[in-house]
Design a protein around this motif. Structure first.
Motif, PDB file in Angstrom:
ATOM      1  N   PRO A  43      43.086  52.309  38.939  1.00  8.51           N
ATOM      2  CA  PRO A  43      41.981  51.410  39.298  1.00  8.51           C
ATOM      3  C   PRO A  43      41.362  50.749  38.077  1.00  8.51           C
ATOM      4  O   PRO A  43      41.289  51.363  37.005  1.00  8.51           O
ATOM      5  CB  PRO A  43      40.986  52.351  39.995  1.00  8.51           C
ATOM      6  N   LEU A  44      40.928  49.506  38.246  1.00 11.22           N
ATOM      7  CA  LEU A  44      40.343  48.719  37.153  1.00 11.22           C
ATOM      8  C   LEU A  44      38.911  48.348  37.512  1.00 11.22           C
ATOM      9  O   LEU A  44      38.638  47.893  38.618  1.00 11.22           O
ATOM     10  CB  LEU A  44      41.130  47.422  36.935  1.00 11.22           C
ATOM     11  N   LEU A  45      37.998  48.541  36.546  1.00  4.04           N
ATOM     12  CA  LEU A  45      36.661  47.974  36.694  1.00  4.04           C
ATOM     13  C   LEU A  45      36.619  46.729  35.840  1.00  4.04           C
ATOM     14  O   LEU A  45      36.760  46.802  34.607  1.00  4.04           O
ATOM     15  CB  LEU A  45      35.571  48.952  36.262  1.00  4.04           C
ATOM     16  N   LEU A  46      36.437  45.581  36.459  1.00  2.00           N
ATOM     17  CA  LEU A  46      36.544  44.283  35.797  1.00  2.00           C
ATOM     18  C   LEU A  46      35.202  43.585  35.741  1.00  2.00           C
ATOM     19  O   LEU A  46      34.398  43.677  36.661  1.00  2.00           O
ATOM     20  CB  LEU A  46      37.521  43.386  36.573  1.00  2.00           C
TER      21      LEU A  46
ATOM     22  N   ALA B 126      30.447  43.256  28.879  1.00  2.00           N
ATOM     23  CA  ALA B 126      29.875  43.216  30.228  1.00  2.00           C
ATOM     24  C   ALA B 126      30.473  44.314  31.098  1.00  2.00           C
ATOM     25  O   ALA B 126      29.765  44.971  31.875  1.00  2.00           O
ATOM     26  CB  ALA B 126      30.114  41.846  30.854  1.00  2.00           C
ATOM     27  N   ALA B 127      31.785  44.528  30.975  1.00  2.00           N
ATOM     28  CA  ALA B 127      32.437  45.583  31.746  1.00  2.00           C
ATOM     29  C   ALA B 127      31.927  46.958  31.326  1.00  2.00           C
ATOM     30  O   ALA B 127      31.690  47.826  32.171  1.00  2.00           O
ATOM     31  CB  ALA B 127      33.958  45.491  31.566  1.00  2.00           C
ATOM     32  N   MET B 128      31.738  47.153  30.035  1.00  2.00           N
ATOM     33  CA  MET B 128      31.228  48.432  29.539  1.00  2.00           C
ATOM     34  C   MET B 128      29.840  48.717  30.101  1.00  2.00           C
ATOM     35  O   MET B 128      29.569  49.835  30.577  1.00  2.00           O
ATOM     36  CB  MET B 128      31.185  48.414  28.009  1.00  2.00           C
ATOM     37  N   ARG B 129      28.965  47.724  30.065  1.00  2.00           N
ATOM     38  CA  ARG B 129      27.605  47.930  30.580  1.00  2.00           C
ATOM     39  C   ARG B 129      27.626  48.207  32.085  1.00  2.00           C
ATOM     40  O   ARG B 129      26.908  49.069  32.582  1.00  2.00           O
ATOM     41  CB  ARG B 129      26.739  46.710  30.268  1.00  2.00           C
TER      42      ARG B 129
ATOM     43  N   LEU C 229      40.436  55.656  35.581  1.00  2.00           N
ATOM     44  CA  LEU C 229      39.855  54.317  35.620  1.00  2.00           C
ATOM     45  C   LEU C 229      40.060  53.630  34.285  1.00  2.00           C
ATOM     46  O   LEU C 229      39.942  54.262  33.231  1.00  2.00           O
ATOM     47  CB  LEU C 229      38.359  54.403  35.921  1.00  2.00           C
ATOM     48  N   ILE C 230      40.381  52.338  34.333  1.00  2.00           N
ATOM     49  CA  ILE C 230      40.409  51.486  33.140  1.00  2.00           C
ATOM     50  C   ILE C 230      39.278  50.472  33.285  1.00  2.00           C
ATOM     51  O   ILE C 230      39.157  49.797  34.314  1.00  2.00           O
ATOM     52  CB  ILE C 230      41.755  50.749  32.995  1.00  2.00           C
ATOM     53  N   VAL C 231      38.441  50.376  32.271  1.00  2.00           N
ATOM     54  CA  VAL C 231      37.332  49.421  32.247  1.00  2.00           C
ATOM     55  C   VAL C 231      37.716  48.294  31.311  1.00  2.00           C
ATOM     56  O   VAL C 231      38.101  48.538  30.161  1.00  2.00           O
ATOM     57  CB  VAL C 231      36.030  50.100  31.769  1.00  2.00           C
ATOM     58  N   MET C 232      37.600  47.056  31.759  1.00  2.00           N
ATOM     59  CA  MET C 232      38.048  45.941  30.920  1.00  2.00           C
ATOM     60  C   MET C 232      37.368  44.641  31.312  1.00  2.00           C
ATOM     61  O   MET C 232      36.941  44.448  32.452  1.00  2.00           O
ATOM     62  CB  MET C 232      39.568  45.758  31.038  1.00  2.00           C
ATOM     63  N   GLY C 233      37.244  43.750  30.342  1.00  2.00           N
ATOM     64  CA  GLY C 233      36.836  42.385  30.633  1.00  2.00           C
ATOM     65  C   GLY C 233      38.025  41.632  31.195  1.00  2.00           C
ATOM     66  O   GLY C 233      39.185  42.005  30.965  1.00  2.00           O
ATOM     67  N   VAL C 234      37.773  40.581  31.939  1.00  2.00           N
ATOM     68  CA  VAL C 234      38.865  39.843  32.565  1.00  2.00           C
ATOM     69  C   VAL C 234      38.802  38.379  32.157  1.00  2.00           C
ATOM     70  O   VAL C 234      37.734  37.765  32.117  1.00  2.00           O
ATOM     71  CB  VAL C 234      38.825  39.996  34.101  1.00  2.00           C
TER      72      VAL C 234
END
Length: 259
Positions: free
Chosen positions: A254-257, A155-158, A224-229
């Motif tokens: 920064p994190l995109l969660l 979901a985070a990747m999309r 940026l780090i993209v990750m599921g939470v």
């Protein structure tokens, strides 16, 4: 990623969020809604010993402060080249975001926001979370996708696709813990269909996974780090720690969660 929601308050992290929201809107040709959320209904609950009158006075003072904050934001942003609006809501931070999330592509938050976990879990909206003093305003740095094969990571990747398309390079890091997860090369294949060509890094677990992710982000110069939470039980994360918990507490990137 054109509908951007940003909480507005008097915290000293507000500038980080405002700068990030404006930069993101410019990059995506988007619109920013600044939300000022105060749960007046909860403040108005009857209290003993004359508390109702005191509550009314406090509510009036807080409402006046919210209205002044809205005016200050309007004046501050009037000459910016970004469409925006300022919305006041009588809901709490979590409830306000959840209500607005239906029409929001990303929510800009601060990592030290006490409501961050509830927002990330309950809003069904990707969250761009900023360390104190680290606004996310440059989008052509490398991006690191922390991949564990779970639904949250996918979901985070999309959600991150518009940002991945702007990055100078995209790196997928998989710290292998289990054999039945979807491999990182599947994520790379998905991204390639969006003309995003990612480099895959698969490493065996050695020490804390969050430290491995943070170290790799530093090595790559990632912006940026993209990750599921909270891919595991949230209670288990809180009791035993976990990747989500560690990065929320310690990340300097920064994190995109997404959940």
């Amino acid at each position: 990623m054109r509908s951007i929601l940003c909480p507005a308050d008097t915290a000293d992290t507000l500038d980080d969020r405002v700068e990030t929201a404006l930069a993101l809107a410019r990059a995506m040709r988007g619109h920013v809604s600044f939300q000022i959320a105060t749960p007046f209904a909860q403040m108005a609950l009857w209290e003993p010993f004359g508390g109702a009158a005191l509550s009314a006075q406090v509510i009036n003072e807080v409402r006046a402060a919210d209205e002044q904050l809205a005016k200050d934001l309007d004046a501050r942003l009037a000459n910016e080249d970004v469409p925006f609006d300022v919305v006041l809501t009588d809901q709490g931070r979590v409830e306000g975001v959840a209500a607005a999330a239906r029409f929001t592509d990303v929510f800009v938050a601060s990592l030290d926001d006490p409501a961050l976990e509830e927002v990330a879990l309950g809003s069904h909206c990707p969250v761009l979370a900023l360390p104190r003093g680290v606004p996310f305003v440059v989008f052509d740095k490398p991006v690191l996708l922390a991949w564990d094969g779970g639904h949250e990571a996918a979901a985070a990747m999309r959600a991150a696709l518009p940002l991945l398309a702007l990055a100078s390079s995209v790196h997928i890091l998989m710290v292998r813990e289990k054999e039945d997860s979807f491999p990182a090369r599947d994520a790379a294949c998905y991204l390639s269909r969006h003309d995003i060509h990612a480099e895959v890094h698969e490493v065996a677990k050695h020490g804390a996974i969050a430290t491995t992710i943070a170290d790799k982000a530093h090595e790559l110069g990632a912006g940026l780090i993209v990750m599921g939470v909270f891919g595991k039980s949230r209670l288990r994360e809180l009791l035993l720690g976990g990747v989500s918990r560690d990065l929320l507490d310690k990340s300097m990137v920064p994190l995109l969660l997404a959940h």
